[in-house]
Scaffold this motif. Structure first.
Motif, PDB file in Angstrom:
ATOM      1  N   ILE A 177       0.977  -1.238  -0.348  1.00 21.88           N
ATOM      2  CA  ILE A 177      -0.464   0.196   0.037  1.00 21.88           C
ATOM      3  C   ILE A 177       1.240   1.242   0.022  1.00 21.88           C
ATOM      4  O   ILE A 177       0.928   2.174  -0.499  1.00 21.88           O
ATOM      5  CB  ILE A 177      -0.706   0.266   0.937  1.00 21.88           C
ATOM      6  CG1 ILE A 177      -1.991  -1.281   1.192  1.00 21.88           C
ATOM      7  CG2 ILE A 177      -1.666   1.294   1.623  1.00 21.88           C
ATOM      8  CD1 ILE A 177      -2.659  -1.562   2.397  1.00 21.88           C
ATOM      9  N   THR A 188       0.893   4.482  -2.800  1.00 22.62           N
ATOM     10  CA  THR A 188       0.965   5.831  -2.321  1.00 22.62           C
ATOM     11  C   THR A 188       1.978   6.728  -2.479  1.00 22.62           C
ATOM     12  O   THR A 188       1.675   7.426  -2.861  1.00 22.62           O
ATOM     13  CB  THR A 188       0.673   5.556  -0.265  1.00 22.62           C
ATOM     14  OG1 THR A 188      -0.569   4.701  -0.744  1.00 22.62           O
ATOM     15  CG2 THR A 188       0.586   7.044   0.426  1.00 22.62           C
ATOM     16  N   VAL A 246      -2.899   5.142   7.279  1.00 19.07           N
ATOM     17  CA  VAL A 246      -3.697   4.302   6.551  1.00 19.07           C
ATOM     18  C   VAL A 246      -4.025   3.163   7.985  1.00 19.07           C
ATOM     19  O   VAL A 246      -2.875   2.540   8.618  1.00 19.07           O
ATOM     20  CB  VAL A 246      -2.530   2.925   5.810  1.00 19.07           C
ATOM     21  CG1 VAL A 246      -3.310   1.836   5.779  1.00 19.07           C
ATOM     22  CG2 VAL A 246      -2.442   4.013   4.793  1.00 19.07           C
ATOM     23  N   SER A 288      -7.318   0.618   9.068  1.00 20.15           N
ATOM     24  CA  SER A 288      -8.083  -0.832   9.075  1.00 20.15           C
ATOM     25  C   SER A 288      -9.502  -1.155  10.060  1.00 20.15           C
ATOM     26  O   SER A 288      -9.722  -1.000  10.720  1.00 20.15           O
ATOM     27  CB  SER A 288      -7.146  -1.765   9.686  1.00 20.15           C
ATOM     28  OG  SER A 288      -7.662  -3.486   9.099  1.00 20.15           O
ATOM     29  N   ALA A 302      -7.446   6.104   6.317  1.00 19.57           N
ATOM     30  CA  ALA A 302      -7.735   5.370   4.864  1.00 19.57           C
ATOM     31  C   ALA A 302      -7.981   3.932   6.017  1.00 19.57           C
ATOM     32  O   ALA A 302      -6.806   3.226   5.838  1.00 19.57           O
ATOM     33  CB  ALA A 302      -7.082   6.219   3.783  1.00 19.57           C
ATOM     34  N   ALA A 349      -8.313   0.000   5.491  1.00 18.73           N
ATOM     35  CA  ALA A 349      -8.545  -0.636   4.547  1.00 18.73           C
ATOM     36  C   ALA A 349      -8.954  -1.989   4.707  1.00 18.73           C
ATOM     37  O   ALA A 349      -8.903  -2.611   6.213  1.00 18.73           O
ATOM     38  CB  ALA A 349      -7.145  -1.183   4.319  1.00 18.73           C
ATOM     39  N   ILE A 399      -6.456  -6.100   1.366  1.00 22.01           N
ATOM     40  CA  ILE A 399      -6.314  -5.615   0.210  1.00 22.01           C
ATOM     41  C   ILE A 399      -4.897  -6.836  -0.435  1.00 22.01           C
ATOM     42  O   ILE A 399      -3.861  -7.507   0.326  1.00 22.01           O
ATOM     43  CB  ILE A 399      -5.373  -4.588   0.629  1.00 22.01           C
ATOM     44  CG1 ILE A 399      -5.642  -3.570   0.818  1.00 22.01           C
ATOM     45  CG2 ILE A 399      -4.732  -3.780  -0.421  1.00 22.01           C
ATOM     46  CD1 ILE A 399      -7.649  -2.977   0.553  1.00 22.01           C
ATOM     47  N   SER A 428      -4.290  -2.099  -4.002  1.00 21.00           N
ATOM     48  CA  SER A 428      -3.538  -0.587  -2.955  1.00 21.00           C
ATOM     49  C   SER A 428      -3.880   0.147  -3.763  1.00 21.00           C
ATOM     50  O   SER A 428      -3.667   0.971  -2.697  1.00 21.00           O
ATOM     51  CB  SER A 428      -2.418  -1.519  -3.426  1.00 21.00           C
ATOM     52  OG  SER A 428      -1.087  -2.845  -2.049  1.00 21.00           O
ATOM     53  N   VAL A 451      -6.841   2.048  -2.250  1.00 24.34           N
ATOM     54  CA  VAL A 451      -5.944   2.261  -1.445  1.00 24.34           C
ATOM     55  C   VAL A 451      -5.811   4.241  -1.880  1.00 24.34           C
ATOM     56  O   VAL A 451      -5.604   4.593  -0.669  1.00 24.34           O
ATOM     57  CB  VAL A 451      -5.878   1.986   0.044  1.00 24.34           C
ATOM     58  CG1 VAL A 451      -4.735   2.585   1.792  1.00 24.34           C
ATOM     59  CG2 VAL A 451      -6.394   0.319   0.349  1.00 24.34           C
ATOM     60  N   LEU A 488     -12.384   1.035   3.299  1.00 20.40           N
ATOM     61  CA  LEU A 488     -12.323   0.756   1.246  1.00 20.40           C
ATOM     62  C   LEU A 488     -12.140  -0.853   1.575  1.00 20.40           C
ATOM     63  O   LEU A 488     -11.503  -0.943   1.982  1.00 20.40           O
ATOM     64  CB  LEU A 488     -11.358   1.621   0.815  1.00 20.40           C
ATOM     65  CG  LEU A 488     -10.842   2.765   0.989  1.00 20.40           C
ATOM     66  CD1 LEU A 488      -9.732   3.266   1.550  1.00 20.40           C
ATOM     67  CD2 LEU A 488     -10.576   3.513  -0.376  1.00 20.40           C
ATOM     68  N   ASP A 489     -13.380  -1.136   1.925  1.00 19.55           N
ATOM     69  CA  ASP A 489     -13.058  -2.357   2.232  1.00 19.55           C
ATOM     70  C   ASP A 489     -14.391  -3.665   1.364  1.00 19.55           C
ATOM     71  O   ASP A 489     -14.698  -4.715   1.445  1.00 19.55           O
ATOM     72  CB  ASP A 489     -14.040  -2.472   3.688  1.00 19.55           C
ATOM     73  CG  ASP A 489     -15.245  -2.454   4.168  1.00 19.55           C
ATOM     74  OD1 ASP A 489     -15.851  -1.887   2.599  1.00 19.55           O
ATOM     75  OD2 ASP A 489     -16.115  -2.533   4.933  1.00 19.55           O
TER      76      ASP A 489
END
Ligand SMILES: NC(=O)c1ccc[n+]([C@@H]2O[C@H](COP(=O)([O-])OP(=O)(O)OC[C@H]3O[C@@H](n4cnc5c(N)ncnc54)[C@H](O)[C@@H]3O)[C@@H](O)[C@H]2O)c1
Length: 254
Positions: free
Chosen positions: A18, A22, A145, A147, A188, A190, A193, A218, A221, A243-244
């Motif tokens: 990720i 990014t 980032v 989760s 963000a 996730a 991923i 990735s 994200v 973002l799931d």
């Protein structure tokens, strides 16, 4: 170019799954980037990818478990980029660092490790970035980032979930204390991923539970990080963007 003229630091994991995506996305949007990773080769490869796409990026190596390294990486960004506008924190996880076990079996030292690689360094980096932003007087943005484990139970990964929940708490405090200084922080968050870590168990067993029907990418994200770090999100702070693929909103029904 949503980040034209911005100076960005991807601290820890900037050369990983990720983090690498990014770093490239920030570069593609016009930011100059200092990319930090424990592995100097990964940091160098990420910076080279940005440069070969016509952007500006420099690598640095450092260990987020070291307070001195975290401070040094922030200082290096200011020195190398001429200041700092966007801080992105990436490193985190549980299974990459300690075994997944039920809570009653968790060792003290493993709990500490998960704190160090998920939350302690973020708080330190955020504090250092806030000082830079306030000194510059031009505001700044922070994106971490996170989760879905920060708000959904992750069996055998209790510490990971606790630390990811802590990121949102930190973002809320930054929002409340520094919004008037033009400083924002968001998460963000996730789901599953497709990175090396997630693919250790190859991911296929979780795909069935994902409404979208696949693992996330990735780059997906990374796009959220770009949005939250940019002026397009000027009215967004103290939030987490999930973002799931729909995992966290699906009930236990057919
Ligand atoms: N992959 C997923 O499914 C998933 C899901 C939810 C959240 N996340 C979060 O995304 C973030 C990145 O995960 P990923 O899957 O891209 O990881 P990854 O394993 O692909 O990359 C991790 C990177 O971090 C670097 N790193 C490891 N320890 C470090 C340290 N102590 N200091 C500095 N750098 C270090 C590694 O060299 C590597 O380049 C983590 O915060 C993780 O919790 C991942």
């Amino acid at each position: 170019m949503r980040l034209s003229g911005k100076r960005a630091l991807v601290i820890g994991g900037g050369g990983g799954g990720i983090g690498r995506a990014t770093t490239e996305a920030l570069g593609n949007e016009g930011a100059s980037v200092l990319v930090a990773d424990l592995d100097p080769d990964r940091a160098a490869a990420a910076a080279a990818a940005v440069r070969s796409a016509g952007g500006t990026a420099y690598p640095v190596s450092g260990d987020v478990r070291s307070a001195a390294d975290v401070d040094a990486m922030i200082a290096a960004a200011v020195q190398r980029l001429g200041g700092l506008d966007v801080l992105v924190t990436v490193v985190g996880g549980q299974v990459a660092f300690v075994p997944a076990v039920k809570l009653h079996e968790m060792a003290d030292e493993d709990w500490d490790t998960i704190y160090e690689v998920n939350l302690r360094y973020v708080a330190r980096a955020v504090r250092a970035a806030l000082r830079v932003f306030l000194d510059q007087g031009t505001g700044g943005t922070i994106v971490s980032v996170g989760s879905v484990t920060g708000f959904m139970a992750a069996p055998e990964q209790a510490a990971y979930g606790v630390m990811k929940a802590g990121l949102l708490s930190l973002a809320r405090t930054v929002a409340a204390e520094y919004a008037r200084d033009g400083i924002r922080m968001n998460i963000a968050a996730a789901g599953a991923i497709a990175t090396a870590v997630a693919n250790a168990g190859d991911g296929t067993e979780v795909v069935e539970e994902i409404p979208v029907g696949r693992l996330g990418r990735s780059e997906e994200v990374a796009q959220a990080v770009v949005y939250l770090g940019s002026d397009a999100a000027a009215y967004v702070t103290g939030q987490q963007l999930v973002l799931d693929g729909g995992v966290s909103v699906r009930g236990p029904f057919q």
